[in-house]
Design an enzyme around this catalytic site. Structure first.
Site, short mmCIF file in Angstrom:
data_model
loop_
_atom_site.label_atom_id
_atom_site.label_comp_id
_atom_site.label_asym_id
_atom_site.label_seq_id
_atom_site.Cartn_x
_atom_site.Cartn_y
_atom_site.Cartn_z
N CYS A 137 0.82 -1.21 0.00
CA CYS A 137 0.00 0.00 0.00
C CYS A 137 0.86 1.27 0.00
CB CYS A 137 -0.88 0.03 1.24
SG CYS A 137 -1.88 -1.43 1.42
N ARG A 173 5.37 -0.39 -6.13
CA ARG A 173 5.34 -1.20 -4.91
C ARG A 173 4.34 -2.35 -5.00
NH1 ARG A 173 6.95 2.27 -0.27
NH2 ARG A 173 5.43 1.21 1.01
N TRP A 223 -2.99 -2.80 -1.46
CA TRP A 223 -2.60 -4.18 -1.72
C TRP A 223 -3.40 -4.99 -0.71
CZ3 TRP A 223 0.20 -8.05 0.99
CH2 TRP A 223 0.67 -9.11 0.19
N ASN A 281 -2.10 2.16 5.69
CA ASN A 281 -1.18 1.07 5.35
C ASN A 281 -0.96 0.25 6.62
OD1 ASN A 281 -0.85 2.35 2.95
ND2 ASN A 281 1.32 2.83 3.20
N GLY A 282 -0.90 -1.05 6.49
CA GLY A 282 -0.62 -1.88 7.67
C GLY A 282 -1.78 -2.81 7.95
N GLU A 339 17.97 -18.44 -5.58
CA GLU A 339 17.57 -17.14 -6.10
C GLU A 339 17.04 -17.27 -7.54
OE1 GLU A 339 16.80 -14.36 -5.15
OE2 GLU A 339 17.17 -12.91 -6.72
N LYS A 377 13.29 -16.23 -8.74
CA LYS A 377 13.04 -15.29 -9.84
C LYS A 377 12.06 -15.91 -10.83
CE LYS A 377 14.07 -12.41 -8.46
NZ LYS A 377 14.79 -12.00 -7.27
N GLU A 394 8.46 -16.29 -9.35
CA GLU A 394 7.85 -14.99 -9.06
C GLU A 394 7.22 -14.34 -10.30
OE1 GLU A 394 11.03 -12.54 -7.47
OE2 GLU A 394 9.66 -11.62 -6.06
N HIS A 405 18.20 -37.70 -2.20
CA HIS A 405 17.45 -37.90 -0.96
C HIS A 405 15.97 -37.55 -1.12
CE1 HIS A 405 21.14 -38.75 1.17
NE2 HIS A 405 21.67 -37.66 0.63
N LYS A 449 6.18 -4.84 -3.94
CA LYS A 449 7.61 -4.55 -3.95
C LYS A 449 8.17 -4.51 -2.54
CE LYS A 449 11.63 -3.54 -5.45
NZ LYS A 449 12.38 -4.72 -5.88
#
Ligand code: M6R
Length: 605
Positions: A2, A27, A74, A99-100, A478, A482, A485, A501, A600
């Site tokens: 947000c 964001r 968001w 926000n929050g 990583e 990527k 995502e 394993h 973001k």
């Protein structure tokens, strides 16, 4: 996540609010809205489309005013829908954005329902709007101080009242909020970037602050109810940094900016000295006996890579923990540990909470590796190294990761020096290699056409496996993050020795297996693991380098990196994985810079 913008001025502020929202778009959000004080009434416009659509709506409605607030949402409580979008109103008198997350929203909602309030959304935010209205004394500043005392959870809010046309009140606890100082006008925002081009005079509000914003003055009350002065800082305008330039996506731009970002991050480093982490660094580094790294997501993977460096080169025992786990775990605190937080944004809620948890356990030797110089993380740590990646807009972190690695390698060399494990010759040799990194990355970027050819094949798959060993296991992780995502392909990473394993059961002709295969001490072990994959029909996509002696054959596709880079090799090997994810996502037609469901900067828990 947000975003908030607010303003009180003597001119129409609609363009400032809308422009602010555009700057916060990166964001991640799923709806947006704006509310203004218009002729003694509250007016608003909300949309589940992009801010550009909201801008059209606002223009068509001729929504103009001198006082107002705006928001990108968001979704956390309630679906992404117009009626859940902020600003929320209460009885035509209070407008509020938030926000929050408010944790006691259910209890408050029941109390407010009993007091006669009707709810039109599923959000926790509407509860705050009604609470402010319920407690309204005719003085909004006073009322917000009363209301915030009843809130449990994290919040940054901006609110105005129909009955006080030249006033916006803001408050923060657990989520960032800043004040922008103008000439006879003042602004609020969740991030200074929102006000780039409007003002560069910024006040960073602290935990528990409530601010009264009027045209000619700002007035701040701290968590103890005392009036306080907060320093006004001049921040650099980031306007140019958020231009896309010739690139198709921010992620692509940011991948290609890595040579510059690394060069900037290392600028001015002529020799290894603790001072680069802050004045008190030498004293702290002398005292500490271990390192505890706390971070999330991509930043966590840079921390995992650093563990290999710190233990092998500096001989300092290192633990790396996912911040959201550490903050709630009963751990054994070590007051002699150096607590290192790693964060692009410096505002990630879990990482901040983990830092505060460590501090509350008596761990005061704190350092952050962070890309945002004015963030809470930097303000709350004793030491800091600011990576100079520049604004990172793409939700998928790229240049922030490689610059974090560069900073973490500097930390490794510095601790090695303080602990007497770095000779002058080694220092000179490592620094030389670091200075050559921008050129080395540029050479890797030139592999893009070969990677595009692979991406075509990947785009048709729904699963992928990534393998690495040692220093390159975090790089495999990583690479998988990527890919999942932004392309939504299910991707998992394993240390190659773990294959037998369990994960080997997944390997068939349908499973592409990306292998990070530098010519290091693990290469022969890795080759055996690759054989295990081929024996089950798995298709290998190998990023080899130097003398790894892996060649293209049936079911084995090889891209050779231009040079082997020793301990710094992870910084080079991550680049083709970023490009592979980017081009695969492009081929699948996903929204590369704003992948579904993600934000973001994750400023809520
Ligand atoms: O701002 P931070 O570095 O603290 O963010 C941590 C993660 O949220 C972030 O790295 C996330 O995993 C990225 N989307 C990865 O690309």
């Amino acid at each position: 996540m947000c975003g908030i913008v607010g303003a009180v001025a003597q001119r129409n502020i609609t363009p400032i609010l809308v422009e602010g929202l555009k700057r916060l778009e990166y964001r991640g959000y799923d709806s947006c809205g704006v509310a203004l004080h218009v002729d003694g009434k509250l007016e608003r416009s909300r949309s589940t489309a992009r801010v550009a659509e909201l801008e059209k709506q606002v223009a068509e409605a001729h929504l103009e005013g001198f006082t107002g607030i705006a928001h990108t949402r968001w979704a956390t409580h309630g679906a992404p829908a117009s009626h859940n979008a902020h600003p929320h109103f209460s009885r035509g008198r209070i407008a509020l954005v938030h926000n929050g997350i408010i944790e006691n929203h259910d209890e408050l909602r029941e109390e407010l329902r009993a007091a006669g309030y009707e709810f039109e959304s599923q959000t926790d935010t509407e509860v705050i709007a009604h609470l402010v209205d319920h407690l309204y004394t005719g003085d909004l500043f006073e009322t917000v101080q009363l209301a915030t005392k009843q809130l449990v959870g994290a919040f940054a809010i901006a609110v105005f009242s129909r009955d006080e046309p030249h006033r916006v009140v803001g408050a923060r606890r657990g989520s960032p909020l800043i004040v922008g100082i103008g000439n006879g006008e003042n602004f609020l925002a969740s991030d200074a970037l929102a006000l780039a081009g409007t003002t560069n005079q910024i006040v960073y509000l602290e935990e528990g602050d409530v601010v009264d914003l009027q045209m000619q003055r700002i007035w701040i009350i701290d968590a103890n109810g005392k009036q306080v002065e907060r320093e006004v800082k001049t921040v650099q305008a980031h306007t140019a940094a958020v231009e896309l330039g010739p690139y198709r996506h921010y992620m692509q731009k940011e991948i290609f900016e890595q040579p510059r970002a690394i060069a900037d991050t290392l600028e001015g480093i002529e020799s290894i000295t603790p001072d680069i982490f802050g004045d008190k660094a030498y004293g702290i580094f002398k005292k500490i006996d271990s390192v505890l790294i706390l971070a999330c997501g991509t930043s966590y993977y840079s921390g995992m890579t650093a563990k290999y460096w710190l233990e092998a080169v500096a001989g300092v025992r290192t633990d790396v923990e996912i911040a959201s786990e550490y903050r709630y775990r009963d751990s054994v605190p070590n007051p002699n540990a150096l607590v290192v937080t790693i964060s692009q944004s410096g505002e990630t809620a879990d990482t901040l909470a983990a830092l505060r948890h460590a501090q509350s356990q008596g761990m005061q030797h704190t350092l952050t590796i962070c890309n945002a110089a004015t963030s809470a993380m930097v303000r709350e740590c004793a030491l800091a190294y600011i990576t100079r990646a520049g604004v990172e807009v793409g939700v998928a972190s790229t240049k922030a990761f490689s610059t974090q690695l560069a900073a973490l390698f500097l930390l490794t060399l510095t601790l090695a020096q303080v602990k007497g494990r770095l000779s002058d010759e080694k220092e000179a040799a490592f620094l030389k290699e670091m200075r050559h990194l921008p050129a080395a990355i540029t050479a890797v970027l030139a592999l893009e056409p070969q990677i595009i050819a692979w991406a075509e094949a990947f785009a048709r798959k729904e699963n992928a496996l990534f393998l690495g060993r040692g220093l390159h296991y975090p790089i495999a992780l990583e690479g998988a993050l990527k890919l999942k995502e932004i392309s939504y392909i299910h991707a998992e990473a394993y240390p190659a020795g773990e294959l037998k394993h369990g994960p080997l059961a997944l390997v068939t002709e349908e499973m592409p297996v990306v292998t990070v295969a530098p010519a290091d001490s693990m290469i022969d072990k890795l080759k055996s693991n690759m054989q295990e994959v081929r024996a089950r029909g798995g298709e290998l996509y190998v990023f080899a380098d130097g003398d790894s002696r892996i060649t293209t054959s049936e079911g084995v596709h090889v891209i050779r990196m231009p040079e082997h880079y020793g301990l710094l090799s992870p910084i080079l090997h991550v680049v083709p994985l970023q490009l592979l994810a980017y081009h695969t996502a492009l081929a699948r037609g996903t929204d590369v810079d704003k992948p579904r469901n993600l934000a973001k900067s994750v400023t809520v828990e």
